[in-house]
Scaffold this active site. Structure first.
Site, short mmCIF file in Angstrom:
data_model
loop_
_atom_site.label_atom_id
_atom_site.label_comp_id
_atom_site.label_asym_id
_atom_site.label_seq_id
_atom_site.Cartn_x
_atom_site.Cartn_y
_atom_site.Cartn_z
N HIS A 196 0.86 -1.19 0.00
CA HIS A 196 0.00 0.00 0.00
C HIS A 196 0.89 1.23 0.00
CE1 HIS A 196 -3.60 -2.41 0.99
NE2 HIS A 196 -2.73 -3.16 1.68
N GLU A 204 -7.35 -12.55 6.47
CA GLU A 204 -6.35 -11.98 7.38
C GLU A 204 -6.97 -11.99 8.78
OE1 GLU A 204 -3.88 -7.79 8.07
OE2 GLU A 204 -5.66 -7.81 6.81
N ASP A 242 3.40 -5.10 2.81
CA ASP A 242 2.11 -4.53 3.18
C ASP A 242 2.20 -3.01 3.40
OD1 ASP A 242 -0.57 -4.48 3.72
OD2 ASP A 242 -0.48 -5.62 5.57
N ASP A 243 2.39 -2.58 4.65
CA ASP A 243 2.50 -1.16 5.01
C ASP A 243 3.80 -0.98 5.80
OD1 ASP A 243 -0.36 0.04 4.36
OD2 ASP A 243 -0.69 -1.90 5.34
N HIS A 301 -8.21 -8.45 -0.38
CA HIS A 301 -7.79 -8.89 0.95
C HIS A 301 -8.86 -9.86 1.48
CE1 HIS A 301 -5.06 -5.59 0.59
NE2 HIS A 301 -4.71 -5.57 1.87
#
Length: 348
Positions: free
Chosen positions: A19, A200, A278-279, A197
């Protein structure tokens, strides 16, 4: 640095679950806030970084959306993306597929053209400067109504030829993939690939929904697939890629410890697992850091690391000829590595 660490550092890489708003480092957040006349509720970048203690996905998202508010202009989006692309060059990441969340920005008055001009401009400059390839994934926020997502897609229509896929992120619990069936059908009319997504924090059933109702090509995360043996068999048989993010999973409480993570087990079962960050500004590390942490915790073999990279190449939305070039680069890097410590990997 151990020999395996050296191998991982020089290994050509592909990242599929990133992201771009999640690469906003505290220092850049403060710089952009000052540039745009925005007051942040923290004294310094260090104080902000200390706030990165998350109990779950929602506690992270609250801070994530607050930080994204400093992104206002074309130059903000350009600078954010270029900072990540520069890091990719340093880490031997040769192809990356980055997600962006237009609703986060549209809903506070930032125009689609503003973010797209910045992101696409950075993409083009990164390809010229670094020889890297990349794709953009427009991700919808699942905690918002589907109509809001459709409105964002309609604003993205003039840019449809520069966006490669639609994604689905944000708060998973209580927001099943089936909620966005019409939005994904609209994106399909643009010719985009589909990812989402699922699995998760949400259950394995959400993975089934993403596959059945959204017709996705890749599952982002997907680590809870093992709750359903039939689902695991389906994912193996159809080689549905899972874009797994180990450090993210630990920081958000999906796993208490990286040694408990099922990445190695999924790989050994024959699933098409890939590794991603991811982040990274919020979760403690970019792709190489994730790889080193996984190696320290799970002790993968060199062959398994090559398989993870091959999986990522195969799972990417890069053109066939680019995939072939990436595989050749991977083979050359492995050969050069074993020829001796002074061997250097050829340019991208």
């Amino acid at each position: 640095m151990s020999r395996m660490d050296q191998f991982l550092a020089q290994l050509p890489k592909v990242e599929l679950h990133l992201h771009i708003e999640g690469t906003l480092e505290p220092e850049m957040m403060f710089a952009l806030a000052e540039r745009n006349g925005i007051a942040l509720p923290y004294r310094s970048p260090e104080a902000l970084r200390e706030a990165y203690q998350f109990d779950n996905l929602q506690s992270f998202l609250d801070l994530y959306y607050q930080g994204a508010a400093v992104l206002r202009t074309r130059d903000d989006f350009y600078d954010l993306a270029m900072a990540y692309f520069k890091r990719c060059d340093q880490e031997q990441i040769l192809h990356y597929e980055i997600m962006f969340d237009p609703q986060t920005h549209l809903n506070r008055g930032v125009r689609m053209n503003t973010m797209m001009e910045g992101l696409v401009g950075a993409q083009q400059d990164a390809q010229r400067h670094y020889g890297a390839s990349s794709n953009l994934i427009l991700s919808l926020l699942r905690h918002l109504p589907e109509e809001d997502g459709i409105a964002a897609l309609e604003q993205a229509k003039p840019w449809q030829h520069l966006i490669n896929a639609i994604g689905l992120d944000s708060s998973e619990r209580g927001n099943p993939p089936s909620k966005f069936k019409r939005a994904f059908e609209l994106a399909d009319s643009y010719g985009w690939h589909r990812v989402a997504h699922a699995g998760e924090e949400g259950p394995a059933d959400y993975i089934w929904e993403a596959l059945r109702d959204l017709q996705v090509r890749r599952i982002d995360h997907g680590v809870r697939c093992q709750e359903d043996a039939q689902l695991v068999e389906y994912l193996i048989h159809h080689q549905v890629p899972l874009t797994v993010c180990p450090l993210s999973n630990v920081r958000l409480g999906v796993y208490n410890d990286l040694r408990q993570h099922n990445l190695k087990q999924l790989l050994e079962l024959g699933l098409c697992v890939t590794l991603n960050s991811d982040d990274p500004a919020y979760f403690g590390g970019y792709l190489t850091t994730n790889m080193l942490a996984v190696q320290n915790a799970l002790k993968l073999s060199e062959t398994q690391w090559i398989q993870l990279t091959t999986n990522a190449i195969n799972a990417s939305f890069a053109p066939v000829e680019r995939k072939m070039a990436l595989k050749q680069r991977l083979t050359s890097a492995v050969v050069n590595y074993h020829l001796g410590p002074t061997s250097q990997v050829a340019g991208a």
